[in-house]
Write a protein that holds these residues in place. Structure first.
Motif, PDB file in Angstrom:
ATOM      1  N   SER A  19       5.874  -1.775  -5.987  1.00 54.29           N
ATOM      2  CA  SER A  19       6.413  -1.071  -4.820  1.00 54.29           C
ATOM      3  C   SER A  19       7.464  -0.051  -5.264  1.00 54.29           C
ATOM      4  O   SER A  19       7.837   0.009  -6.431  1.00 54.29           O
ATOM      5  N   LEU A  20       7.945   0.720  -4.298  1.00 54.68           N
ATOM      6  CA  LEU A  20       8.959   1.740  -4.577  1.00 54.68           C
ATOM      7  C   LEU A  20      10.365   1.233  -4.288  1.00 54.68           C
ATOM      8  O   LEU A  20      11.315   2.003  -4.289  1.00 54.68           O
ATOM      9  N   LYS A  21      10.492  -0.075  -4.028  1.00 60.02           N
ATOM     10  CA  LYS A  21      11.804  -0.664  -3.745  1.00 60.02           C
ATOM     11  C   LYS A  21      12.136  -1.712  -4.793  1.00 60.02           C
ATOM     12  O   LYS A  21      11.255  -2.361  -5.341  1.00 60.02           O
ATOM     13  N   SER A  22      13.433  -1.906  -5.033  1.00 58.63           N
ATOM     14  CA  SER A  22      13.871  -3.014  -5.881  1.00 58.63           C
ATOM     15  C   SER A  22      13.600  -4.315  -5.150  1.00 58.63           C
ATOM     16  O   SER A  22      13.677  -4.374  -3.924  1.00 58.63           O
ATOM     17  N   ILE A  23      13.279  -5.355  -5.909  1.00 62.22           N
ATOM     18  CA  ILE A  23      13.020  -6.662  -5.314  1.00 62.22           C
ATOM     19  C   ILE A  23      13.987  -7.677  -5.927  1.00 62.22           C
ATOM     20  O   ILE A  23      13.857  -8.014  -7.096  1.00 62.22           O
ATOM     21  N   PRO A  24      14.964  -8.138  -5.122  1.00 65.34           N
ATOM     22  CA  PRO A  24      15.848  -9.190  -5.631  1.00 65.34           C
ATOM     23  C   PRO A  24      15.164 -10.549  -5.527  1.00 65.34           C
ATOM     24  O   PRO A  24      14.586 -10.881  -4.494  1.00 65.34           O
ATOM     25  N   SER A  36      13.106  -3.752 -10.746  1.00 64.10           N
ATOM     26  CA  SER A  36      13.140  -2.324 -10.457  1.00 64.10           C
ATOM     27  C   SER A  36      11.796  -1.864  -9.917  1.00 64.10           C
ATOM     28  O   SER A  36      10.761  -2.464 -10.213  1.00 64.10           O
ATOM     29  N   PRO A  37      11.816  -0.772  -9.127  1.00 63.67           N
ATOM     30  CA  PRO A  37      10.544  -0.234  -8.617  1.00 63.67           C
ATOM     31  C   PRO A  37       9.598   0.130  -9.752  1.00 63.67           C
ATOM     32  O   PRO A  37      10.040   0.611 -10.796  1.00 63.67           O
ATOM     33  N   ILE A  80       4.430  -9.155  -7.791  1.00 61.76           N
ATOM     34  CA  ILE A  80       5.477  -9.743  -6.953  1.00 61.76           C
ATOM     35  C   ILE A  80       5.523  -9.102  -5.555  1.00 61.76           C
ATOM     36  O   ILE A  80       5.636  -9.796  -4.552  1.00 61.76           O
ATOM     37  N   ASP A  81       5.406  -7.786  -5.494  1.00 58.34           N
ATOM     38  CA  ASP A  81       5.454  -7.124  -4.179  1.00 58.34           C
ATOM     39  C   ASP A  81       4.312  -7.598  -3.279  1.00 58.34           C
ATOM     40  O   ASP A  81       4.508  -7.831  -2.083  1.00 58.34           O
ATOM     41  N   GLN A  82       3.121  -7.810  -3.860  1.00 59.71           N
ATOM     42  CA  GLN A  82       1.980  -8.289  -3.060  1.00 59.71           C
ATOM     43  C   GLN A  82       2.162  -9.752  -2.662  1.00 59.71           C
ATOM     44  O   GLN A  82       1.828 -10.137  -1.538  1.00 59.71           O
ATOM     45  N   LEU A  83       2.696 -10.555  -3.592  1.00 57.17           N
ATOM     46  CA  LEU A  83       2.961 -11.963  -3.263  1.00 57.17           C
ATOM     47  C   LEU A  83       3.956 -12.068  -2.107  1.00 57.17           C
ATOM     48  O   LEU A  83       3.801 -12.901  -1.215  1.00 57.17           O
ATOM     49  N   ILE A  84       4.968 -11.199  -2.117  1.00 57.81           N
ATOM     50  CA  ILE A  84       5.974 -11.230  -1.054  1.00 57.81           C
ATOM     51  C   ILE A  84       5.355 -10.827   0.279  1.00 57.81           C
ATOM     52  O   ILE A  84       5.605 -11.470   1.297  1.00 57.81           O
ATOM     53  N   GLU A  85       4.533  -9.775   0.287  1.00 59.14           N
ATOM     54  CA  GLU A  85       3.888  -9.356   1.544  1.00 59.14           C
ATOM     55  C   GLU A  85       3.051 -10.492   2.125  1.00 59.14           C
ATOM     56  O   GLU A  85       3.088 -10.768   3.319  1.00 59.14           O
TER      57      GLU A  85
END
Length: 94
Positions: A19-24, A36-37, A80-85
């Motif tokens: 993704s284009l956002k940081s993921i804490p 980091s993105p 990670i971004d897909q798992l979160i969605e």
């Protein structure tokens, strides 16, 4: 006397943030990485380790993203971004 290998076993992963956002993330007793993105982060986690995320992007309430178990493969790349969605949808449908 038996030796429990699973207690000692750990898995090497790559956490990919597409993704284009940081993921804490919160990984208790390990670290609290901020992905980091568009990045890859290598990490080694023990079987049974919980990984949490913040569904609202704030650090108020964390939710379980996943727990490392025997289904995870060595050197697996986790999106990670897909798992979160996916996890956010599951939480909404609770």
């Amino acid at each position: 006397f038996t030796c429990h290998l699973s207690a000692q076993k750990s898995v090497n992963f790559t956490f990919h943030n597409g993704s284009l956002k940081s993921i804490p993330l919160v990984i208790p007793s390990v670290m609290n990485p901020n992905l980091s993105p568009l990045s890859n982060s290598g990490i080694e986690l023990k079987i049974g380790q919980n990984v949490y995320f913040y569904p609202n992007g704030t650090s108020k309430k964390r939710e379980l993203l996943f727990k490392v178990d025997d289904t995870f493969q060595q050197n697996q790349v986790l999106e990670i971004d897909q798992l979160i969605e996916k996890r956010k949808k599951e939480l909404k449908n609770k």
